[in-house]
Design an enzyme around this catalytic site. Structure first.
Site, PDB file in Angstrom:
ATOM      1  N   ASP A 157       0.864  -1.176   0.000  1.00 31.94           N
ATOM      2  CA  ASP A 157       0.000   0.000   0.000  1.00 31.94           C
ATOM      3  C   ASP A 157       0.908   1.236   0.000  1.00 31.94           C
ATOM      4  O   ASP A 157       2.135   1.139   0.129  1.00 31.94           O
ATOM      5  CB  ASP A 157      -0.985   0.009   1.172  1.00 31.94           C
ATOM      6  CG  ASP A 157      -2.185   0.918   0.876  1.00 31.94           C
ATOM      7  OD1 ASP A 157      -2.136   1.693  -0.102  1.00 31.94           O
ATOM      8  OD2 ASP A 157      -3.181   0.865   1.616  1.00 31.94           O
TER       9      ASP A 157
HETATM   10  C1  BGC Z   1      -4.974   3.456   0.134  1.00 32.80           C
HETATM   11  C2  BGC Z   1      -5.221   2.444  -0.956  1.00 32.80           C
HETATM   12  C3  BGC Z   1      -5.062   3.062  -2.316  1.00 32.80           C
HETATM   13  C4  BGC Z   1      -3.682   3.691  -2.415  1.00 32.80           C
HETATM   14  C5  BGC Z   1      -3.383   4.302  -3.763  1.00 32.80           C
HETATM   15  C6  BGC Z   1      -3.695   4.238  -0.093  1.00 32.80           C
HETATM   16  O1  BGC Z   1      -3.595   5.298   0.786  1.00 32.80           O
HETATM   17  O2  BGC Z   1      -4.926   2.802   1.377  1.00 32.80           O
HETATM   18  O3  BGC Z   1      -6.502   1.898  -0.804  1.00 32.80           O
HETATM   19  O4  BGC Z   1      -5.257   2.099  -3.305  1.00 32.80           O
HETATM   20  O5  BGC Z   1      -3.574   4.698  -1.421  1.00 32.80           O
HETATM   21  O6  BGC Z   1      -4.126   5.417  -4.014  1.00 32.80           O
END
Ligand code: BGC
Length: 717
Positions: free
Chosen positions: A265
């Site tokens: 993530d």
């Molecule tokens: C979130 C994810 C997301 C990623 C990319 C993160 O902060 O937890 O769900 O896909 O950002 O945008």
């Protein structure tokens, strides 16, 4: 490209080129304006060479931009390897559909699949290749802001909808069908269970619970073919998921057989340092790569440390090659080597994105996700003859898309007021805009005056988009105070009060106890206000069923229907002191999982099982009769739950195992059938294996998780 050629390509790559394949950077790094690039470059302490070779890019928007970036990127790359463009297309791209929690309330797989197909079409024509969806994290605590991104509290419903989403995004031929995008299921694992509902907080649960409830959705998405898995921010048994070898290499890859790409993530590799399981970026890189994380999103631990780690023999080049191989295979599966721009098409983009057809589908979807929670004395549907005052902050609000609508534009959303005008001219509404939090005195006074004049008031309340979603946990899940006051004052003067709600989580609605009707519209998307009006004026009979329980008050949370049996169950002797209950609150949800009303009245009766004993390898036929006693055709979601009366470990009081959606014409009845087989009775035992036990079971059928008919049967093994 053939596998052999792909292997040759990998062999040709230098170590640096390989390492950079594992780096994901955001679109800013590829901006045409130098000043937009320099800040982020300094933050990550990376070189231009890293940018020129980073394997994947996050958040590029628009076909023209996607084509430009890919063209420049490939021209600079020594081996002309294309980049993969990824983004969060969570519930629509530009045509915004209802938020996933609402989508969960449709209980409708074909609808969900269609939403994913349209999202994929719009994203693909705009140049994207991968979506970070579905989020299948099981959620049971409405304080957590990200419940809006999940399809709810039940692992079976989540799994069925996860499969539908993956199929809708990916289709059957990703390599040649450029209207599809690859799907990344997230957040692996158990991100939906942070202690006290606080985002990014510790998760602590038994392996049995993890396997039995929390992993089901991810597993189903993987079985449906999801090409990527994203790790989560939280810990799983004390180890952050992004550095958790047991979770990724053992469980995900070996046990589930997942062979696709694992991506961290946002920043979660570097966060291994903040978690305190790595001393520095280098250790973080070592932990994450060894655990099985292929792509590092938006931090640069791999870029800085992998080469040194290889030279110190802390990881092997074979480890690196495996990760890079998976990224190259994904590029190949997307057809990018032959078609680096894939679906990106400026002319098509104009025609497809937010087309009339897509808007119509968004409207139909929203209609099926709206849940009628209360309808006393049939105050709804409204009629054209009545004078209706639409009041409150939701009246003209276009803040109805939800926080994950990256490309969605509020100005393109249909408000409730606009929607209502389709049905009647008999409307009263205020001149002064009513603020969600701090309305002016003038707006307040005007609302009260109009409420007095109307036959019925539609009071449009709720949350704004930033109140739910990532990093939007709340300890108070009531409506904002000014709205509670508004309700109380309007209640005093109005004849009938219908409350409509826009929001991203189950709320504590106790303040609305005296409302005549309550309609939960969630964040319903671009056509949301229109769909809500369709329901209010009865053009559409509501059919949504809650995908998550609404607590009576925040003190009850986490509250969910499939709780384990306790040694002192409240139901058996509610008057007793020493039973599992509260001194100051009911033990029941205000509105339970699976609940939702319609404008019809449907009676369930005659639950029948075709035999009393089920043998392994056989099926047990379940039949129930539904009578539509009303003059309106309706759509019912018939739900089948099972209770395992005696288990090796304590079992839930009921678990959803099947559901059917049926249309029943006015005044007609319908027989609905289910089949139960032994596989539906399996659960995770103490040794972590899944199997069933011989013995007694209860079969429970009804319109929601509370109001159920019941019959017993026996499993013989
Ligand atoms: C979130 C994810 C997301 C990623 C990319 C993160 O902060 O937890 O769900 O896909 O950002 O945008």
């Amino acid at each position: 490209m053939q596998k052999v050629q792909l292997k040759e390509l990998l062999e040709e790559m230098t170590i640096d080129e390989k390492i950079d394949q594992l780096l994901q950077l955001s679109a800013d790094f590829y901006s045409e304006k130098a000043e937009e690039r320099t800040g982020p470059m300094a933050d990550l302490a990376i070189e231009q060479a890293n940018i020129d070779q980073a394997g994947t890019i996050l958040g590029v928007s628009g076909a023209q931009e996607a084509i430009r970036i890919q063209k420049e990127y490939m021209a600079k790359h020594r081996l002309h390897i294309p980049a993969i463009l990824m983004a969060d297309i969570i519930h629509g791209f530009r045509t915004i559909f209802p938020i996933p929690l609402a989508i969960g309330s449709s209980w409708d797989e074909s609808l969900v699949k269609q939403m994913a197909e349209i999202s994929a079409q719009e994203a693909a024509v705009s140049g994207l290749h991968v979506t970070f969806s579905p989020m299948v994290d099981l959620v049971r605590d409405p304080r957590w802001g990200r419940v809006m991104e999940s399809t709810g509290e039940d692992s079976y419903l989540n799994a069925r909808l996860a499969r539908a989403m993956v199929k809708g995004y990916q289709g059957n031929d990703l390599k040649n069908d450029f209207t599809r995008v690859a799907s990344c299921v997230k957040h692996f694992a158990a991100y939906g269970a942070p202690i006290a509902g606080r985002d990014y907080n510790t998760v602590n649960m038994s392996e049995r619970q993890l396997r039995g409830k929390y992993l089901t959705g991810y597993q189903e998405a993987i079985n449906a073919g999801a090409k990527l898995v994203m790790t989560s921010f939280n810990t799983v048994d004390g180890m952050p998921a992004t550095g958790n070898k047991w979770l990724i290499n053992k469980l995900l890859r070996k046990e589930f057989g997942f062979s696709g790409v694992v991506i961290s993530d946002f920043g979660s590799v570097k966060e291994l340092v903040a978690h305190g399981v790595a001393e520095n970026e280098k250790e973080a890189a070592q932990l994450a790569l060894s655990a099985g994380v292929d792509i590092e999103m938006m931090t640069s631990c791999y870029a800085h440390a992998l080469k040194e780690l290889i030279s110190e023999e802390k990881i092997t080049e074979a480890n690196l090659n495996e990760a890079v191989w998976r990224v190259l295979v994904l590029k190949n599966d997307l057809g990018l080597f032959e078609h680096p721009y894939r679906g990106a098409d400026v002319a098509q983009e104009k025609m497809l994105v937010l087309s009339e057809e897509h808007r119509q589908k968004a409207r139909e979807t929203a209609q099926k996700t709206i849940v009628l929670l209360k309808n006393q004395e049939k105050v709804l549907p409204l009629s054209k003859e009545e004078t209706i005052a639409i009041l409150g902050p939701g009246t003209t609000s276009q803040d109805i898309l939800g926080s994950w609508s990256w490309q969605g534009q509020k100005k393109e959303a249909i408000s409730l007021h606009t929607g209502a005008k389709q049905y009647t001219n008999n409307l009263l509404y205020a001149n002064e805009i009513y603020d969600y939090f701090e309305p002016t005195q003038k707006a307040f006074d005007e609302a009260i005056e109009l409420a007095k004049k109307a036959d019925k008031v539609v009071l449009a309340l709720g949350e704004t988009d930033w109140m739910s979603g990532e990093a939007a946990s709340r300890s108070d899940i009531r409506l904002p105070q000014s709205q509670r006051i508004l309700f109380d004052e309007i209640r005093k003067v109005a004849n009938k009060v219908v409350v409509t709600l826009y929001n991203g989580r189950p709320l504590d609605l106790s303040v609305l106890d005296s409302a005549d009707a309550i309609v939960e519209a969630w964040f319903p998307g671009t056509e949301g206000g229109q769909a809500l009006a369709d329901i209010l004026w009865g053009a559409v009979n509501p059919s949504g069923r809650l995908s998550m329980s609404f607590p009576a008050s925040v003190g009850q949370v986490p509250i969910y229907y499939d709780v384990d049996s306790t040694g002192r169950p409240y139901e058996v002797s509610p008057q007793e002191k020493y039973v599992s209950k509260y001194l100051d609150e009911s033990v029941y949800a205000k509105y339970p999982f699976g609940f939702g009303l319609s404008y019809s009245s449907v009676e369930y009766n005659g639950l029948k099982l075709d035999k009393q004993t089920l043998e392994v390898g056989e099926v047990l036929q379940v039949t129930v009769t539904l009578n539509n006693l009303s003059e309106k055709a309706t759509r019912e979601t018939v739900q089948l739950y099972i209770r395992d009366v005696v288990g090796e470990v304590v079992r839930p009081i009921k678990e959803l195992k099947a559901f059917h959606q049926v249309e029943i014409a006015a005044g007609k009845s319908k027989e609905v059938q289910f089949e139960i087989d032994e596989s539906m009775l399996r659960y995770i035992h103490r040794d972590q294996t899944s199997r069933s036990d011989e013995g007694l079971f209860e079969c429970l059928v009804g319109p929601n998780s509370r109001d159920l008919l019941q019959k017993e049967f026996y499993l013989n093994k």
